[in-house]
Scaffold this motif. Structure first.
Motif, PDB file in Angstrom:
ATOM      1  N   GLY A   1      63.849  55.440  22.055  1.00 37.90           N
ATOM      2  CA  GLY A   1      63.124  55.205  20.817  1.00 37.90           C
ATOM      3  C   GLY A   1      63.398  53.852  20.183  1.00 37.90           C
ATOM      4  O   GLY A   1      62.835  53.518  19.159  1.00 37.90           O
ATOM      5  N   GLU A   2      64.288  53.057  20.773  1.00 39.09           N
ATOM      6  CA  GLU A   2      64.632  51.755  20.189  1.00 39.09           C
ATOM      7  C   GLU A   2      63.805  50.618  20.763  1.00 39.09           C
ATOM      8  O   GLU A   2      63.963  49.467  20.366  1.00 39.09           O
ATOM      9  CB  GLU A   2      66.123  51.475  20.399  1.00 39.09           C
ATOM     10  CG  GLU A   2      67.012  52.462  19.658  1.00 39.09           C
ATOM     11  CD  GLU A   2      68.481  52.219  19.930  1.00 39.09           C
ATOM     12  OE1 GLU A   2      68.832  51.898  21.084  1.00 39.09           O
ATOM     13  OE2 GLU A   2      69.281  52.352  19.009  1.00 39.09           O
ATOM     14  N   GLY A   3      62.943  50.919  21.726  1.00 39.19           N
ATOM     15  CA  GLY A   3      62.082  49.879  22.273  1.00 39.19           C
ATOM     16  C   GLY A   3      62.737  49.055  23.365  1.00 39.19           C
ATOM     17  O   GLY A   3      63.882  49.264  23.735  1.00 39.19           O
ATOM     18  N   TRP A   4      61.973  48.092  23.872  1.00 38.86           N
ATOM     19  CA  TRP A   4      62.413  47.250  24.992  1.00 38.86           C
ATOM     20  C   TRP A   4      63.472  46.255  24.535  1.00 38.86           C
ATOM     21  O   TRP A   4      63.369  45.644  23.489  1.00 38.86           O
ATOM     22  CB  TRP A   4      61.218  46.500  25.561  1.00 38.86           C
ATOM     23  CG  TRP A   4      61.588  45.416  26.525  1.00 38.86           C
ATOM     24  CD1 TRP A   4      61.634  44.075  26.282  1.00 38.86           C
ATOM     25  CD2 TRP A   4      61.977  45.579  27.890  1.00 38.86           C
ATOM     26  NE1 TRP A   4      62.021  43.393  27.403  1.00 38.86           N
ATOM     27  CE2 TRP A   4      62.241  44.294  28.405  1.00 38.86           C
ATOM     28  CE3 TRP A   4      62.127  46.686  28.726  1.00 38.86           C
ATOM     29  CZ2 TRP A   4      62.638  44.088  29.727  1.00 38.86           C
ATOM     30  CZ3 TRP A   4      62.522  46.474  30.033  1.00 38.86           C
ATOM     31  CH2 TRP A   4      62.776  45.192  30.526  1.00 38.86           C
ATOM     32  N   ARG A   5      64.520  46.116  25.331  1.00 39.90           N
ATOM     33  CA  ARG A   5      65.529  45.083  25.113  1.00 39.90           C
ATOM     34  C   ARG A   5      65.776  44.371  26.434  1.00 39.90           C
ATOM     35  O   ARG A   5      65.868  45.012  27.480  1.00 39.90           O
ATOM     36  CB  ARG A   5      66.851  45.679  24.615  1.00 39.90           C
ATOM     37  CG  ARG A   5      66.782  46.383  23.268  1.00 39.90           C
ATOM     38  CD  ARG A   5      66.601  45.394  22.119  1.00 39.90           C
ATOM     39  NE  ARG A   5      66.755  46.047  20.837  1.00 39.90           N
ATOM     40  CZ  ARG A   5      65.816  46.739  20.221  1.00 39.90           C
ATOM     41  NH1 ARG A   5      64.636  46.895  20.797  1.00 39.90           N
ATOM     42  NH2 ARG A   5      66.050  47.284  19.049  1.00 39.90           N
ATOM     43  N   GLU A   6      65.897  43.043  26.374  1.00 42.55           N
ATOM     44  CA  GLU A   6      66.164  42.263  27.574  1.00 42.55           C
ATOM     45  C   GLU A   6      67.609  41.770  27.551  1.00 42.55           C
ATOM     46  O   GLU A   6      68.076  41.247  26.538  1.00 42.55           O
ATOM     47  CB  GLU A   6      65.217  41.067  27.646  1.00 42.55           C
ATOM     48  CG  GLU A   6      65.392  40.242  28.915  1.00 42.55           C
ATOM     49  CD  GLU A   6      64.416  39.082  28.960  1.00 42.55           C
ATOM     50  OE1 GLU A   6      63.648  39.013  29.936  1.00 42.55           O
ATOM     51  OE2 GLU A   6      64.414  38.261  28.034  1.00 42.55           O
ATOM     52  N   LEU A   7      68.286  41.915  28.685  1.00 47.13           N
ATOM     53  CA  LEU A   7      69.648  41.428  28.808  1.00 47.13           C
ATOM     54  C   LEU A   7      69.635  39.916  29.045  1.00 47.13           C
ATOM     55  O   LEU A   7      68.992  39.437  29.970  1.00 47.13           O
ATOM     56  CB  LEU A   7      70.345  42.130  29.983  1.00 47.13           C
ATOM     57  CG  LEU A   7      71.759  41.653  30.309  1.00 47.13           C
ATOM     58  CD1 LEU A   7      72.699  41.944  29.156  1.00 47.13           C
ATOM     59  CD2 LEU A   7      72.263  42.315  31.594  1.00 47.13           C
ATOM     60  N   LYS A   8      70.320  39.180  28.185  1.00 46.94           N
ATOM     61  CA  LYS A   8      70.449  37.740  28.344  1.00 46.94           C
ATOM     62  C   LYS A   8      71.911  37.411  28.643  1.00 46.94           C
ATOM     63  O   LYS A   8      72.810  37.857  27.926  1.00 46.94           O
ATOM     64  CB  LYS A   8      69.977  37.019  27.088  1.00 46.94           C
ATOM     65  CG  LYS A   8      68.477  37.171  26.847  1.00 46.94           C
ATOM     66  CD  LYS A   8      68.044  36.517  25.552  1.00 46.94           C
ATOM     67  CE  LYS A   8      66.517  36.528  25.424  1.00 46.94           C
ATOM     68  NZ  LYS A   8      65.970  37.897  25.421  1.00 46.94           N
ATOM     69  N   VAL A   9      72.133  36.643  29.693  1.00 49.47           N
ATOM     70  CA  VAL A   9      73.481  36.330  30.153  1.00 49.47           C
ATOM     71  C   VAL A   9      73.660  34.826  30.214  1.00 49.47           C
ATOM     72  O   VAL A   9      72.780  34.097  30.687  1.00 49.47           O
ATOM     73  CB  VAL A   9      73.750  36.938  31.550  1.00 49.47           C
ATOM     74  CG1 VAL A   9      75.171  36.602  32.016  1.00 49.47           C
ATOM     75  CG2 VAL A   9      73.542  38.441  31.534  1.00 49.47           C
ATOM     76  N   GLY A  10      74.797  34.356  29.725  1.00 51.95           N
ATOM     77  CA  GLY A  10      75.141  32.940  29.821  1.00 51.95           C
ATOM     78  C   GLY A  10      76.508  32.782  30.451  1.00 51.95           C
ATOM     79  O   GLY A  10      77.358  33.673  30.364  1.00 51.95           O
ATOM     80  N   ALA A  11      76.727  31.637  31.086  1.00 59.50           N
ATOM     81  CA  ALA A  11      78.025  31.335  31.693  1.00 59.50           C
ATOM     82  C   ALA A  11      78.389  29.887  31.398  1.00 59.50           C
ATOM     83  O   ALA A  11      77.522  29.015  31.320  1.00 59.50           O
ATOM     84  CB  ALA A  11      77.984  31.562  33.202  1.00 59.50           C
ATOM     85  N   VAL A  12      79.670  29.660  31.220  1.00 52.01           N
ATOM     86  CA  VAL A  12      80.219  28.317  31.087  1.00 52.01           C
ATOM     87  C   VAL A  12      81.219  28.133  32.218  1.00 52.01           C
ATOM     88  O   VAL A  12      82.010  29.036  32.503  1.00 52.01           O
ATOM     89  CB  VAL A  12      80.902  28.130  29.714  1.00 52.01           C
ATOM     90  CG1 VAL A  12      81.679  26.830  29.668  1.00 52.01           C
ATOM     91  CG2 VAL A  12      79.878  28.167  28.598  1.00 52.01           C
ATOM     92  N   PHE A  13      81.178  26.966  32.871  1.00 52.85           N
ATOM     93  CA  PHE A  13      82.099  26.770  33.993  1.00 52.85           C
ATOM     94  C   PHE A  13      82.372  25.290  34.216  1.00 52.85           C
ATOM     95  O   PHE A  13      81.628  24.419  33.756  1.00 52.85           O
ATOM     96  CB  PHE A  13      81.536  27.396  35.276  1.00 52.85           C
ATOM     97  CG  PHE A  13      80.127  26.988  35.626  1.00 52.85           C
ATOM     98  CD1 PHE A  13      79.865  25.831  36.335  1.00 52.85           C
ATOM     99  CD2 PHE A  13      79.056  27.785  35.238  1.00 52.85           C
ATOM    100  CE1 PHE A  13      78.569  25.467  36.657  1.00 52.85           C
ATOM    101  CE2 PHE A  13      77.748  27.430  35.555  1.00 52.85           C
ATOM    102  CZ  PHE A  13      77.506  26.260  36.268  1.00 52.85           C
TER     103      PHE A  13
END
Length: 224
Positions: free
Chosen positions: A1-13
């Motif tokens: 019931g909370e709707g669509w969510r997209e996983l966003k991932v970041g990396a620092v290296f």
């Protein structure tokens, strides 16, 4: 019931140069790789993700690094974030995403099965141009073939596709580091029978990022 969510991932290296076989040139080359990886991830919007990535960048001294770059695919929102996080750094479109767009263009230019040899020949020629950063040649041939729609992607990102220059400066041109990280986050959250609400999912993302970046002990001590 909370709707669509997209996983966003970041990396620092950090970047380390290694002598290895280059799949594009078929020669041994010094190639850049990401080391000392640290991650962040958010299940939400760009506005939710940007401060999390900024905090990761600050924690790992990105603002004071001598040379900096942001690597991502062609999504415009990524470059908006890049301008906020690393405004004076290089912006690099992931080589594999760019090559995939070129391959899709070749199929549209040579759609018939009988043209497969011509398609492969065209793709090899212009993939070599892409790898050397000769983006104007790709734009010119697509415009000449009446495919301005295909040329638009390369026009929009040509300054981010100077792959020869980026390689000479010691930057990686592929985003394999982040692609593999996304799979690790997904594996932890999308197992059989798993169900999450937004708050608990984001808490687990924090823990997963700490595990993947070998930062769990530091996180535990900070929370304690």
């Amino acid at each position: 019931g909370e709707g669509w969510r997209e996983l966003k991932v970041g990396a620092v290296f950090d970047v380390e140069m290694r002598l290895e076989h280059n799949a594009q040139t078929k020669e041994l080359d010094e190639m850049a790789h990401g080391v000392n990886l640290h991650y962040t991830a958010v299940l939400g919007s760009k506005d939710d993700f940007t401060p999390a990535l900024w905090a990761l960048a600050v924690d790992n001294d990105v603002p004071t690094a001598r040379d900096r770059a942001v690597i991502g695919d062609g999504a415009l929102w990524i470059w908006n974030v890049a301008e906020d996080i690393c405004p004076d750094g290089q912006q690099i479109v992931d080589w594999y995403h760019a090559a995939q767009h070129l391959s899709e263009a070749s199929h549209l230019l040579y759609p018939d099965e009988d043209d497969n040899q011509n398609r492969l020949r065209w793709l090899k020629t212009y993939k070599d141009h892409l790898y050397m950063g000769r983006i104007r040649k790709i734009i010119a041939v697509l415009n000449k073939r009446g495919r301005d729609d295909l040329a638009l992607y390369f026009e929009r990102h040509q300054r981010r596709m100077q792959y020869l220059k980026f390689r000479e400066e010691g930057f990686p041109i592929g985003s394999g580091t982040i692609e593999s990280g996304v799979k690790q986050f997904k594996h932890r959250l999308a197992g059989t029978g798993m169900r999450w609400n937004i708050d608990n999912a984001n808490r687990m993302l924090v823990l997963r990022a700490a595990v993947l970046g070998d930062d769990f002990d530091a996180l535990w001590d900070a929370v304690a």
